[in-house]
Design an enzyme around this catalytic site. Sequence first.
Site, short mmCIF file in Angstrom:
data_model
loop_
_atom_site.label_atom_id
_atom_site.label_comp_id
_atom_site.label_asym_id
_atom_site.label_seq_id
_atom_site.Cartn_x
_atom_site.Cartn_y
_atom_site.Cartn_z
N CYS A 1 9.50 -3.39 -10.36
CA CYS A 1 10.78 -3.08 -9.72
C CYS A 1 11.81 -4.08 -10.28
O CYS A 1 12.42 -4.83 -9.53
CB CYS A 1 10.68 -3.13 -8.20
SG CYS A 1 9.96 -4.64 -7.56
N GLY B 1 0.77 -1.23 0.00
CA GLY B 1 0.00 0.00 0.00
C GLY B 1 0.80 1.28 0.00
O GLY B 1 0.24 2.36 0.19
N1 SAM Z 1 2.01 -1.35 -5.17
C1 SAM Z 1 2.56 -1.97 -3.98
C2 SAM Z 1 3.20 -0.87 -3.15
O1 SAM Z 1 3.68 0.12 -3.70
O2 SAM Z 1 3.21 -0.99 -1.92
C3 SAM Z 1 3.51 -3.09 -4.31
C4 SAM Z 1 2.87 -4.13 -5.20
S1 SAM Z 1 3.77 -5.62 -5.36
C5 SAM Z 1 4.94 -5.21 -6.54
C6 SAM Z 1 2.65 -6.61 -6.27
C7 SAM Z 1 1.39 -7.00 -5.51
O3 SAM Z 1 0.48 -7.57 -6.45
C8 SAM Z 1 1.58 -8.08 -4.44
O4 SAM Z 1 1.08 -7.63 -3.22
C9 SAM Z 1 0.78 -9.27 -4.96
O5 SAM Z 1 0.18 -10.03 -3.92
C10 SAM Z 1 -0.27 -8.58 -5.81
N2 SAM Z 1 -0.87 -9.41 -6.88
C11 SAM Z 1 -0.28 -10.39 -7.60
N3 SAM Z 1 -1.14 -10.90 -8.50
C12 SAM Z 1 -2.31 -10.22 -8.34
C13 SAM Z 1 -3.59 -10.31 -8.95
N4 SAM Z 1 -3.84 -11.20 -9.92
N5 SAM Z 1 -4.56 -9.46 -8.54
C14 SAM Z 1 -4.32 -8.55 -7.56
N6 SAM Z 1 -3.12 -8.45 -6.92
C15 SAM Z 1 -2.13 -9.27 -7.31
#
Ligand code: SAM
Length: 445
Positions: free
Chosen positions: A384, A258
């Site tokens: 990233c 988040g």
């Molecule tokens: N945007 C976040 C931040 O800035 O704190 C970091 C996001 S992290 C790179 C990717 C996130 O996407 C993870 O928490 C993962 O659980 C979620 N995710 C992966 N596949 C997903 C899907 N099909 N639908 C929704 N969320 C998903």
Amino acid sequence: MNAVASPPLAEVLHYAAEAWQHFRAGRSLDRALAAALADRPDLRPAVQDATYKAVRHLAASERLVELLAARPPAAEVAALLAVALAQLQTDNYAEYAVVDQAVSSARNSLPTRGAAGFVNALLRNFLRQRATLLSELQLNDTVRYNLPHWWIERLQRAYPTDWTSVAEHQRQPPPLVLRVNVSRLPTERYLANLNAAGMDATRVGEQAVWLHDARPVAAIPGFSEGEVSVQDAGAQLAAVWLDARAGMQVLDACAAPGGKTAHLAELGATVTALEIDAIRAMRIEENLRRGGLTAHLITGDALRPESWQSQIEDLAKTETGAALFDRILVDAPCTASGIVRRHPDIPWLRRSADVAQLTKVQRELLHALWPLLKVGGRLLYAVCSLFPEEGREQVDRFVGRHCEARLVPLPAAQLLPTAARAPAWQSGLPTLHDGFFYALLEKTG
Ligand code: SAM
């Protein structure tokens, strides 16, 4: 003031070795530490420090054991050697103390008891030949950069001239960078407050401040009050480049923990935060609460909008009932090859084949979310990662297949990690950041 007594080193080595075994069995460092410390959470700071140190020296320590042991030791013994050798390579404790405590740790535990003499001999043998062994090992790129061979090959292919500086920067300790909530106070004023409190800090971006001495979040001025959040300056570009403003409906499609959701909300946008992992989704709520911010949280799969669309009200809809957004952030799951200095376990947990697997998920996410964008709206794709398959190549393929997608120029697309010490920011891109790829796509029809 009562000083907190440090736990005995033998105990720290024991638990770090246990975490190491969980990690080598495929768990992330976070999960490995949680599993090893289930009944000793009080040891977390010291054991975490020792385990991270061991991972940052993984390639060297495992190679040293290969060179110094006649045959591969049992997993429990190899784990204890990995954590002890890392301590000996980092000079935090006197050498004799590390050897003595590693031997005690071996004696105190059944699976390693019979190997106490071997642990003693190997560590002393290392110390006798330390300078020669370490300088020879530096000739090996895997040891020098603490990266698996396949990972180095990918970096070399993608960055034939820059790969060594990328790998070197990722070996440095991660800098603690804060995002100032400028709806509360200007970045310069927060910086002045830190300096007045005697804390060394440098402004490294529009809203980014690098606090030179790392500390727990509870000891960061203004953190509990929501004046600042911990977020790399490169990650801070997402909300800014998405150009989300008050009155806009924004979908943050992969939202946990988040950091970017909170930034988007600070900028005044109306945010729907979607996350597939219910446990990680709880972190979004915590982040928002601390900053006194709100967003519409949905636990759901971004690949299946039809499964969560009904939870969205007050939005323009298509004839089929699909909600439409002004802005979409797709901060997609990726190899995380751009944030290795914060997560040194990543290169050792991934396999080369994961790149293709993750690239497929990213492609599907773009495909599923693009229809939810209004005409004239913008979608920011972010990873990233340093690997072109997840960045430039992914976006080129998407634009090639969608004539209604226009690539909006950004000040940078592929950000390479900078050195962990940086000059003060004046304007433009941050001076200190991890590795990211960004592409901004506008829907033209
Ligand atoms: N945007 C976040 C931040 O800035 O704190 C970091 C996001 S992290 C790179 C990717 C996130 O996407 C993870 O928490 C993962 O659980 C979620 N995710 C992966 N596949 C997903 C899907 N099909 N639908 C929704 N969320 C998903």
